[in-house]
Scaffold this active site. Structure first.
Site, short mmCIF file in Angstrom:
data_model
loop_
_atom_site.label_atom_id
_atom_site.label_comp_id
_atom_site.label_asym_id
_atom_site.label_seq_id
_atom_site.Cartn_x
_atom_site.Cartn_y
_atom_site.Cartn_z
N ASP A 581 0.79 -1.23 0.00
CA ASP A 581 0.00 0.00 0.00
C ASP A 581 0.83 1.29 0.00
O ASP A 581 1.32 1.71 -1.03
CB ASP A 581 -0.99 -0.02 1.17
CG ASP A 581 -1.98 -1.16 1.07
OD1 ASP A 581 -1.71 -2.09 0.30
OD2 ASP A 581 -3.02 -1.14 1.73
N GLU A 815 -4.63 -6.85 13.13
CA GLU A 815 -4.08 -6.67 11.79
C GLU A 815 -2.61 -6.29 11.84
O GLU A 815 -1.80 -6.75 11.04
CB GLU A 815 -4.88 -5.58 11.06
CG GLU A 815 -4.42 -5.30 9.65
CD GLU A 815 -5.22 -4.19 8.99
OE1 GLU A 815 -5.14 -4.06 7.75
OE2 GLU A 815 -5.94 -3.44 9.69
#
Length: 845
Positions: A581, A815
C-alpha cells in the site's frame, strides 16, 4: 454512343502535312498522360479509402475483441469439477460456517444456498437498538471468535458482549443425499460483574436466497416451532427450534416468543428488514418478576421514500423467516436441522447425544493439533496452546463460500464490465473489516491451513485459479455477490486487469510439493500430484502473465503496475498492487521504476514453476534458466543495491524533499468563506525528482533476504542482519517494524485522511517470512550462520510473546501491532496472516 466514329476525308480537302500532324499527336499523348495520372490518383484514393475502411473495421474488431478478453475465462479445463462442492461429491464439506461476515451462521457450498444465521439483542438496556448480526468493529464486543473448529465437522465459538457471554457450538452428522444433519447449541451466561441477569433476545433465521421455499409451523399461538422447506440442493428439510432450558436435560425456562415471515430481495437486506420490523408493544412477564415491554419482531413494512423515485429492485425476492426467543440468562437453546433424505438416522442430534458427539470431536481435534504442531512437547503452557488453537480455528472458521460477479475493467473498456459469475472457497483476512477473498493474503493463509488439511488448501487454490481469465489475470480482490459488495467502499469495487498482487499462492504450492516429497505415502497428500497436473495449464498462464505485464525498463527487471495517479494529493503515491500500500516508493511514478520486492517474487515463483514442471514431466528448462538468472546475486546487486544507502532499494524518479502543505484558497474581501473550496493538504515538492535509488529502509529492502534469494555468504546479508537488529531502524521488542525510524516518511500521513499503514507498524506476515529466513540462514553453513541463529531465537520469541499478550489483554488477534508499545491496532479480529504465529510456535517453515 459508346462507339468510336471513323474520320471521312473528301477530295476537296487538302491532306494534312506531317508538320500539322505532330502537334495533334503530342496533344493526344499529353491528354492520355493526364488521363492516366488522373486514373492513378483515383485508383490510389480508392485504394486508400478501402484500406482505411479495412483498417477501421479491423481496429473496431480488435478493440471489441480486446475489450472482451478481460471477461473471457481461461479456455483450459477447470481445476475443480463443476460438481466438486455438491453434497453428492463432498458431503462432509457441504454444510459449514461459510458466512464469516456474520457472528454465527451456516450455509452450503452452493451458489444460491439456503442460509441460516443468528442475531441477538440485549433487552431493557440503555440503548434502544443494539442488534448484532454482521461482524462490526463498532459493536465494541469484548471479544469473539472460534475457540475450536476443525474446518469440517464441528466448531465452538465464544462471543463476549458487555455483560454476558454467548457460546455458539455446532456439530454436523453426514447422512442421506443432501449433506446430512446439524445442530446448533447456544449457551448464554451473565458476567460476574453484571448487576443483574440480563434478558436477551436471540433471533434464529433462515433465508432462501432466490432458491427454494420455506413454510412456518406454529404452536402455542405465537411460538414458531419449526420451518420446513425445499430446495434443489437440499431436497426436503426441517429446522426445529427447541425451547430454552437452564442447562442440558434441565427444566424449561420462561420465554417470550415472536416470529417474522417476510420476503427479502437480498442477503445484505436481512438486518434492515429485522430492524424495520421491531416493535416495543410486547410484554415480558416471567412468573417471578415485573412485567416489562420488550422489543420484538412484528410486521415488516418496506420503507416508503417520499419525493424519491426509486427504481424497482430487479432481483427475485426470497422467503425469510425469523424465530425470536426472549429469555433471561442463564439459558441454553438448541436448533436442529434435519435432512429429509437421511432415512436411517440413528437418533436426533440433540441434548446428551449432541454433547457426546461434541466431546468426541473436541478430543479428536486436540489430538490432531498436538500431532501436527507439537506445542506441548515444545514446552508451551496450556494458555499458550489454547491461544494457538483459537488462531488456527479462527482461520478455519473464517473460510467463506462466495458466489457472484466481480466488476472489472481494462484499458479497452470505457466502462466497467461484469465478470462471469463464479464461486470462491477461500479464507478471509478479517471477519469484520475484510470478509472476502484477497489474492496475496490467501497464499499466507494456506501456509497454515495446508499443515492442517491439504485437501482444503487444494480446493481453495483450485477455486482461485478457476477465476482466471484468458490473459492469465486473476482479480486480486474478490467482491462476489451483493452481500460482499455491501461491505466495500465504491472506489475499491472495480478491479483492473493490468494490476497484479504478490503471487503468494506459490508459497502454498511449495508447501504442497514438500509434503508430497516427505509424506508421499499419506492419504492426505496423494491427491496433490493429479491436482497439480490439472492446475498446471492455468499456472503456466498465470506465471507468464506476471512475466510479461509486470516487466521493468531493464532486462530481467520488474515494475508493479497500478500506482496511484493523482500524485498531487499523496505524500507518496500508493502501490496497492504490491500489497504494501503506502510503503514509500519512487516519489513520482514513472515507467522507469524497478521494484526489488517484485523481482524477488518472480525469482521465487520461477523456481517453484521449474520444480512443478519437472515433477509433472513437463518442459522445465526455461523456468530453470529464468530462475537462475533472477536469483543471480550479481544481477540483483546491479539492479537494486544502493551503495549510498547500503541497502537493496527500488529505483525510479524520486526526491525525498516533499511534504504535505495546506493549499491557499483566495477569498475576496467581504465574501463568505463557506462558498469557497475547503483548503486541502497537497504535496509540495521542494526539490525536483531525478532517477535514483529510493532512500527507504524497511520491508521492501529485506525481500532478497525474506525470500532467501541472497547467497549465505553474501556480504549484503551482513548489512541486512545489522539493520534488522538496530532499534533505531527496524528492531522492536514486538517484531520488525515496516519502515525504519530514521526514514523521512516514518509514521507520516499519506494524505490528511490517510494515516500511516505500512510506515512503521509491525506486520505478522512479513515477520513470519523474516523468522522463516533466519531459520534458513541459521541452519545453512556460512559466515553469518551464528548471527542469523541468534536473531531467529530473539525475533521469534518477541513476536509470539506480544501477539499472545495482546490476545489475552484485548480478546483479539490484530491486523498490525504498534512498533512503540506492541498494542494491537487496525482491524480486528484479524485471524488471517496474523495467525501465522502458530507456525512460528511450532517452528514449521
Amino acid at each position: 454512343m459508346g462507339r468510336q466514329r471513323k474520320r471521312v476525308v473528301t477530295g476537296d480537302a487538302p491532306p494534312y502535312s506531317r508538320r500539322d500532324e505532330r502537334p495533334s499527336a503530342l496533344n493526344r499523348k499529353e491528354k492520355k498522360k493526364k488521363t492516366d495520372i488522373g486514373k492513378l490518383f483515383i485508383n490510389i484514393s480508392i485504394g486508400l479509402c478501402i484500406f482505411s475502411l479495412i483498417w477501421f473495421f479491423y481496429a473496431v474488431y480488435m478493440r471489441s475483441s480486446l475489450s472482451k478478453r478481460v471477461v473471457t475465462l481461461h479456455p483450459s479445463p477447470r481445476v475443480l469439477d463443476a460438481n466438486s462442492t455438491t453434497a453428492k461429491v463432498s458431503s462432509e464439506r457441504f454444510w459449514g460456517s461459510y458466512r464469516p461476515q456474520v457472528y454465527f451462521g451456516m450455509k452450503t457450498r452452493s451458489p444460491r444456498s439456503v442460509v441460516t444465521g443468528m442475531m441477538w439483542m440485549r433487552q431493557f438496556s440503555n440503548s434502544d437498538m443494539n442488534l448484532r448480526h454482521t461482524c462490526e468493529q463498532g459493536d465494541r464486543l469484548q471479544g469473539y471468535g472460534w475457540l475450536m473448529h476443525d474446518g469440517l465437522t464441528f466448531g465452538v465459538q465464544e462471543i463476549r458482549d458487555n455483560d454476558f457471554t454467548l457460546t455458539t457450538e455446532f456439530v454436523k452428522r453426514v447422512g442421506g443425499d443432501h449433506g446430512g444433519d446439524w445442530t446448533w447449541r447456544i449457551t448464554a451466561k451473565q458476567h460476574s460483574s453484571a448487576p443483574q441477569p440480563p434478558v436477551i433476545s436471540l433471533m434464529f433465521y433462515a433465508a432462501a436466497d432466490t432458491q427454494g421455499s420455506l413454510q412456518t409451523h406454529m404452536e402455542e399461538k405465537n411460538r414458531l416451532a419449526s420451518i420446513t422447506g425445499f430446495s434443489e440442493e437440499l431436497g426436503n428439510f426441517k429446522i426445529t427450534f427447541r425451547k430454552p432450558v437452564t442447562g442440558e436435560l434441565s427444566s424449561t425456562k420462561y420465554a417470550s416468543y415472536n416470529y417474522l415471515q417476510a420476503l427479502s430481495p437480498g442477503l445484505e437486506k436481512l438486518t434492515d428488514i429485522v430492524k424495520l420490523s421491531l416493535n416495543r408493544r410486547f410484554v415480558f412477564s416471567p412468573p417471578s418478576g415485573e412485567k416489562r415491554h420488550y422489543i420484538g419482531v412484528d410486521t415488516y413494512k418496506p420503507p416508503h421514500h417520499q419525493n424519491q423515485q426509486k427504481a424497482a429492485d430487479p432481483r427475485k425476492e426470497s422467503d425469510f423467516v425469523v424465530h425470536q426467543v426472549t429469555v433471561q440468562t442463564p439459558f441454553q437453546i438448541e436448533v436442529l436441522f434435519e435432512s429429509g433424505s437421511f432415512y436411517n438416522r440413528p437418533n436426533q442430534l440433540v441434548g446428551s447425544i449432541m454433547t457426546q458427539e461434541l466431546e468426541r470431536r473436541k478430543a479428536e481435534f486436540n489430538a490432531k493439533f498436538e500431532k501436527i504442531f507439537g506445542l506441548e512437547s515444545k514446552g508451551f503452557s496450556q494458555t499458550h496452546i489454547k491461544f494457538a488453537k483459537a488462531a488456527l480455528s479462527n482461520m478455519l472458521g473464517g473460510m467463506g463460500y462466495f458466489y457472484g460477479e466481480s466488476v472489472v475493467q481494462s484499458v479497452y473498456n470505457e466502462y466497467p464490465l461484469l465478470y462471469p459469475g463464479g464461486t470462491l472457497f477461500t479464507a478471509v483476512p478479517s471477519r469484520s473489516f475484510f470478509p472476502r477473498g484477497f489474492l496475496w493474503d490467501e497464499g499466507f493463509h494456506q501456509l497454515l491451513l495446508s499443515k492442517w488439511d491439504p485437501q482444503l488448501t487444494r480446493e481453495a487454490i483450485g477455486h482461485w485459479f478457476d477465476l482466471m481469465n484468458i490473459e492469465g489475470w486473476i482479480p486480486r480482490e474478490q467482491i462476489l455477490g451483493d452481500e460482499a459488495r455491501s461491505k466495500v467502499p465504491a472506489e475499491f469495487i472495480v478491479q483492473r486487469n493490468e494490476n497484479a498482487n504478490p503471487p503468494t499462492l506459490f508459497l502454498a504450492l511449495q508447501e504442497l510439493i514438500e509434503q508430497l516429497s516427505s509424506k508421499s505415502d499419506e492419504a492426505a497428500t496423494k491427491p496433490t500430484l493429479p491436482f497439480l497436473r490439472r492446475l498446471f495449464p492455468r499456472l503456466k498462464t498465470w506465471f507468464e502473465w506476471y512475466n510479461t505485464t509486470q516487466t521493468g525498463p531493464k532486462p530481467n527487471s520488474y515494475r508493479w503496475r497500478g500506482r496511484d495517479k493523482d500524485t498531487n494529493l499523496y505524500l507518496n503515491p500508493k502501490t496497492l498492487t504490491s500489497g504494501l500500500d503506502d510503503y514509500p516508493r519512487a516519489s513520482h511514478p514513472s515507467a522507469d521504476e524497478r521494484h526489488v520486492d517484485l523481482h524477488c517474487w518472480m525469482a521465487l515463483s520461477s523456481g517453484i514453476m521449474a520444480s512443478i514442471a519437472q515433477l509433472l514431466g513437463e518442459p522445465h528448462q526455461d523456468y530453470k534458466v529464468l530462475h537462475d538468472v533472477l536469483r543471480d546475486n550479481n544481477l540483483l546487486n546491479d539492479l537494486h543495491w544502493s551503495e549510498q544507502h547500503r541497502a537493496f532499494s527500488d529505483y525510479g524518479n524520486h526526491t525525498q524533499n516533499v511534504s504535505l502543505q495546506r493549499e491557499k484558497v483566495y477569498v475576496p474581501p467581504g465574501q463568505p468563506r463557506h462558498q469557497f473550496p475547503v483548503a486541502r493538504l497537497v504535496r509540495s515538492v521542494r526539490r525536483a525528482p531525478k532517477l535514483q535509488y529510493v532512500n527507504a529502509l524497511g520491508y521492501v529492502s529485506l525481500f532478497p533476504f525474506l525470500l532467501q534469494i541472497l547467497q549465505p555468504d553474501s556480504p549484503k546479508l551482513e548489512h541486512i542482519l545489522r539493520d534488522m537488529r538496530d532499534p533505531t531502524k527496524l528492531w522492536t521488542p514486538f517484531g520488525l517494524r515496516s519502515l525504519s525510524k530514521t526514514d523521512p516518511l516514518y509514521m507520516e500521513r499519506n494524505t490528511e485522511h490517510d494515516p500511516p499503514y505500512w510506515r512503521g507498524p509491525v506486520w505478522i506476515n512479513i515477520n513470519y517470512l523474516a523468522v522463516r529466513a533466519l531459520y534458513h540462514y541459521g541452519n545453512t553453513e556460512g559466515p553469518y550462520q551464528e548471527k542469523a541463529a541468534d536473531l531467529y531465537k530473539e525475533l521469534r520469541t518477541n513476536i509470539i510473546n506480544n501477539v499472545y499478550a495482546q490476545f489475552v489483554e484485548t480478546g483479539y488477534i490484530w491486523e498490525q501491532y504498534n512498533d512503540g508499545t506492541g498494542r494491537g491496532q487496525g482491524s480486528h479480529p484479524f485471524t488471517g496472516w496474523s495467525s501465522l504465529t502458530v507456525l512460528m510456535m511450532a517452528e514449521h517453515y
